[in-house]
Scaffold this motif. Sequence first.
Motif, PDB file in Angstrom:
ATOM      1  N   ASP A  63      16.763  25.272  20.505  1.00 32.54           N
ATOM      2  CA  ASP A  63      16.379  24.525  21.708  1.00 32.54           C
ATOM      3  C   ASP A  63      16.170  23.071  21.290  1.00 32.54           C
ATOM      4  OD1 ASP A  63      15.410  23.445  24.017  1.00 32.54           O
ATOM      5  OD2 ASP A  63      13.855  24.966  24.336  1.00 32.54           O
ATOM      6  N   MET A  64      17.111  22.212  21.637  1.00 32.33           N
ATOM      7  CA  MET A  64      17.068  20.819  21.205  1.00 32.33           C
ATOM      8  C   MET A  64      16.685  19.870  22.332  1.00 32.33           C
ATOM      9  SD  MET A  64      20.398  20.672  18.674  1.00 32.33           S
ATOM     10  CE  MET A  64      21.559  21.223  19.938  1.00 32.33           C
ATOM     11  N   LYS A  65      16.184  20.408  23.439  1.00 30.15           N
ATOM     12  CA  LYS A  65      15.773  19.554  24.550  1.00 30.15           C
ATOM     13  C   LYS A  65      14.753  18.538  24.064  1.00 30.15           C
ATOM     14  CE  LYS A  65      13.947  19.828  29.277  1.00 30.15           C
ATOM     15  NZ  LYS A  65      13.465  20.758  30.337  1.00 30.15           N
ATOM     16  N   GLY A  66      15.056  17.258  24.245  1.00 28.15           N
ATOM     17  CA  GLY A  66      14.179  16.194  23.793  1.00 28.15           C
ATOM     18  C   GLY A  66      14.461  15.693  22.390  1.00 28.15           C
ATOM     19  N   ASN A  67      15.318  16.388  21.625  1.00 26.57           N
ATOM     20  CA  ASN A  67      15.660  15.902  20.281  1.00 26.57           C
ATOM     21  C   ASN A  67      16.301  14.522  20.370  1.00 26.57           C
ATOM     22  OD1 ASN A  67      14.985  18.544  19.567  1.00 26.57           O
ATOM     23  ND2 ASN A  67      16.593  18.661  18.025  1.00 26.57           N
ATOM     24  N   MET A  68      15.984  13.667  19.427  1.00 26.71           N
ATOM     25  CA  MET A  68      16.550  12.331  19.417  1.00 26.71           C
ATOM     26  C   MET A  68      18.030  12.366  19.029  1.00 26.71           C
ATOM     27  SD  MET A  68      14.747  10.866  15.948  1.00 26.71           S
ATOM     28  CE  MET A  68      15.311   9.204  16.304  1.00 26.71           C
ATOM     29  N   ASN A  69      18.736  11.280  19.313  1.00 23.36           N
ATOM     30  CA  ASN A  69      20.135  11.167  18.921  1.00 23.36           C
ATOM     31  C   ASN A  69      20.291  11.433  17.428  1.00 23.36           C
ATOM     32  OD1 ASN A  69      20.979  10.414  21.503  1.00 23.36           O
ATOM     33  ND2 ASN A  69      20.723   8.229  21.073  1.00 23.36           N
ATOM     34  N   SER A  70      21.353  12.152  17.085  1.00 25.42           N
ATOM     35  CA  SER A  70      21.678  12.531  15.712  1.00 25.42           C
ATOM     36  C   SER A  70      20.617  13.414  15.080  1.00 25.42           C
ATOM     37  CB  SER A  70      21.934  11.300  14.835  1.00 25.42           C
ATOM     38  OG  SER A  70      23.152  10.689  15.179  1.00 25.42           O
ATOM     39  N   GLY A  71      19.743  14.007  15.907  1.00 25.27           N
ATOM     40  CA  GLY A  71      18.875  15.073  15.443  1.00 25.27           C
ATOM     41  C   GLY A  71      19.602  16.401  15.592  1.00 25.27           C
ATOM     42  N   GLY A  72      18.828  17.482  15.682  1.00 26.63           N
ATOM     43  CA  GLY A  72      19.440  18.793  15.869  1.00 26.63           C
ATOM     44  C   GLY A  72      19.897  19.415  14.568  1.00 26.63           C
ATOM     45  N   VAL A  73      21.073  20.040  14.590  1.00 29.12           N
ATOM     46  CA  VAL A  73      21.519  20.864  13.462  1.00 29.12           C
ATOM     47  C   VAL A  73      22.145  20.004  12.373  1.00 29.12           C
ATOM     48  CG1 VAL A  73      23.037  22.725  12.718  1.00 29.12           C
ATOM     49  CG2 VAL A  73      21.846  22.896  14.908  1.00 29.12           C
ATOM     50  N   TRP A  74      21.447  19.936  11.235  1.00 27.52           N
ATOM     51  CA  TRP A  74      21.947  19.239  10.058  1.00 27.52           C
ATOM     52  C   TRP A  74      22.380  20.261   9.003  1.00 27.52           C
ATOM     53  CZ3 TRP A  74      18.426  14.522   8.402  1.00 27.52           C
ATOM     54  CH2 TRP A  74      18.331  13.617   9.473  1.00 27.52           C
ATOM     55  N   ALA A  75      23.534  20.019   8.397  1.00 27.36           N
ATOM     56  CA  ALA A  75      23.976  20.662   7.146  1.00 27.36           C
ATOM     57  C   ALA A  75      23.697  22.160   7.063  1.00 27.36           C
ATOM     58  CB  ALA A  75      23.352  19.949   5.955  1.00 27.36           C
ATOM     59  N   PRO A  76      24.395  22.983   7.840  1.00 28.13           N
ATOM     60  CA  PRO A  76      24.211  24.431   7.717  1.00 28.13           C
ATOM     61  C   PRO A  76      24.806  24.959   6.416  1.00 28.13           C
ATOM     62  CG  PRO A  76      26.071  23.972   9.131  1.00 28.13           C
ATOM     63  CD  PRO A  76      25.452  22.637   8.799  1.00 28.13           C
ATOM     64  N   CYS A  77      24.361  26.129   6.018  1.00 25.90           N
ATOM     65  CA  CYS A  77      24.933  26.823   4.855  1.00 25.90           C
ATOM     66  C   CYS A  77      25.305  28.237   5.268  1.00 25.90           C
ATOM     67  CB  CYS A  77      23.942  26.861   3.696  1.00 25.90           C
ATOM     68  SG  CYS A  77      24.518  27.872   2.297  1.00 25.90           S
ATOM     69  N   LEU A  78      26.582  28.567   5.116  1.00 26.98           N
ATOM     70  CA  LEU A  78      27.091  29.901   5.437  1.00 26.98           C
ATOM     71  C   LEU A  78      27.309  30.666   4.134  1.00 26.98           C
ATOM     72  CD1 LEU A  78      28.198  31.770   7.743  1.00 26.98           C
ATOM     73  CD2 LEU A  78      30.458  30.804   7.233  1.00 26.98           C
ATOM     74  N   SER A  79      26.751  31.881   4.043  1.00 25.31           N
ATOM     75  CA  SER A  79      26.936  32.707   2.849  1.00 25.31           C
ATOM     76  C   SER A  79      27.111  34.164   3.262  1.00 25.31           C
ATOM     77  CB  SER A  79      25.760  32.544   1.881  1.00 25.31           C
ATOM     78  OG  SER A  79      24.550  32.976   2.484  1.00 25.31           O
ATOM     79  N   TYR A  80      27.411  35.007   2.269  1.00 22.62           N
ATOM     80  CA  TYR A  80      27.713  36.414   2.547  1.00 22.62           C
ATOM     81  C   TYR A  80      27.234  37.256   1.385  1.00 22.62           C
ATOM     82  CZ  TYR A  80      30.543  40.636   3.336  1.00 22.62           C
ATOM     83  OH  TYR A  80      30.965  41.919   3.536  1.00 22.62           O
ATOM     84  N   ASP A  81      26.670  38.412   1.703  1.00 24.12           N
ATOM     85  CA  ASP A  81      26.262  39.345   0.662  1.00 24.12           C
ATOM     86  C   ASP A  81      26.153  40.741   1.234  1.00 24.12           C
ATOM     87  OD1 ASP A  81      25.252  39.936  -2.066  1.00 24.12           O
ATOM     88  OD2 ASP A  81      23.395  40.413  -0.997  1.00 24.12           O
ATOM     89  N   ASN A  82      26.866  41.675   0.597  1.00 27.32           N
ATOM     90  CA  ASN A  82      26.710  43.102   0.881  1.00 27.32           C
ATOM     91  C   ASN A  82      26.842  43.427   2.367  1.00 27.32           C
ATOM     92  OD1 ASN A  82      26.305  45.780   0.038  1.00 27.32           O
ATOM     93  ND2 ASN A  82      24.094  45.652   0.388  1.00 27.32           N
ATOM     94  N   GLY A  83      27.908  42.888   2.999  1.00 26.77           N
ATOM     95  CA  GLY A  83      28.210  43.233   4.379  1.00 26.77           C
ATOM     96  C   GLY A  83      27.522  42.395   5.433  1.00 26.77           C
ATOM     97  N   THR A  84      26.759  41.393   5.035  1.00 26.24           N
ATOM     98  CA  THR A  84      26.019  40.569   5.994  1.00 26.24           C
ATOM     99  C   THR A  84      26.327  39.093   5.780  1.00 26.24           C
ATOM    100  OG1 THR A  84      24.201  42.169   6.135  1.00 26.24           O
ATOM    101  CG2 THR A  84      23.725  39.899   6.816  1.00 26.24           C
TER     102      THR A  84
END
Length: 529
Positions: A63-84
């Motif tokens: 929920d980013m309502k009210g987040n400032m410009n260029s806020g929100g989701v920074w630099a996600p990391c996607l990984s995998y282990d044992n079926g998940t």
Amino acid sequence: MTLIQNPILPGFHADPSILRVGDDYYIATSTFEWFPGVRIHHSKDLRHWRFAGSPLTRRSQLDMKGNMNSGGVWAPCLSYDNGTFYLIYTDVKQWHGAYKDAHNYLVTAPSVEGPWSEPVYLNSSGFDPSLFHDDDGRKWFVNMIWDYRSGNHPFAGIILQELSLEEGKLTGPVKTIYTGTDIKLTEGPHLYKKDGWYYLLTAEGGTEYDHAATLARSQKLEGPYETDPNYPLVSSRANPELTIQKAGHGSLVETQNGEWYLVHLGGRPLKGKYCTLGRETSLQKVEWTEDGWLQLEDGGHFPHAATTAPALAEHTFDPEPAKDDFDDSSLRGCWNSLRIPVDPSWASLSERPGYLRLYGRESLSSVHQQSLIARRQTSFYCTFETKIDYDPEYYQHKAGLVVYYDTEDHVYLHVTHHELKGRVLQILRTVSGNYEEVLLPPLRISQTGSLYLRGEIHEDELQLYYRDEEMNDWSKIGPVLDTTHMSDDSAPDVRFTGTFIGMASQDYSGSRKPADFDYFLYEEEKKER
């Protein structure tokens, strides 16, 4: 020898995190204030990519309502282990000034397509988190730590803490494992293990023209980590002639055949400075040296506009259709909203089948409730158009075609009402927050019937057009507009996204006047810069 042309993900696709599961490759990228959160692309040959989905689709996840410009989701990391599949991400509420209000979360899924879980809160000590799965089954969370105190460097290093899935939280001591190099601004950590060594890849130098990616290693997870003596691994620093500038913030992957590749962000500037498409994802082949360090395939540090393709069978995907007639029951994956998810109460595909209906809400300067649907600009040469049915009753009613960076910088060709002229067209241009009406007076148009709105972007120039149902040809409206203000590089403070193109509607009276869009067409011209 087959080459892969960079960028592999053109347009705003920053902070790539790459993952291989079997024969499939996935890249997760930042989305900042745009919804849905995180974009994942899929490939089987590292050359051809398709959009595979966005994990954060519900307001309960983001929920980013009210987040400032260029806020929100920074630099996600996607990984995998044992079926998940595991996705770590930051929701940055505020980042200007001394403090960074940045909250880190974990979601999981049995496949990239989902379903993705509700988020587990982890910490708020810094941003750019990632998750490392060690050989013994233990899981370790790393992120940069932010130090707001006067006299201290705010990028205070990379910290490590164990993640307990059973308890759903971080446990045990927090340990600083790396403080970076003289490039400074150390962030974006990713951990890997190879031949008994733990390798730590970090981003350094900030996100602008001094950006870099640096590798360090240790025989113990907790360190101490030594820096590659030939650091950085990749950077465009001090070479303004390179096609790919701002190279840094990367992630590593090994192919089925034992080849290694680095994905990293970079920008392609216009006029030597302005990256209007935002920071994009590029790919470089890397090789291990005899003394156990990585280097680009030519041994240098500078990113290449093309890199050697891996020994994998070519695998293509059907291209995305250029035209969206809004005949589906849900919006295509290319479309995005600002800060909050698309909701039928303000964006409907069912109330008038074959049309996207946008109910007018707040202004293009709002960080709360905009009725704006947009897609990334992915080429320096593109045309785009839409057909709109809209009969405004007051000057407070507006709807039309928008080219948008953020609340401070955008261009808006819109239909509105004038007390003397009736239905008119106006171009609103906002540069660094300064409001300007380009057409003085606004252009009176046909008072009834559909209108067609069009734009053409050639590098840093935007020309707008319109026609009504009685006109055979497009008519230019307004002057050629400079687009360089819609870039990271034009603002007094650093920012992080890119140019979007789409449709919007406002109703400042609060009566939620709807506008209906029959289609949207986005086409790229095949030109070389």
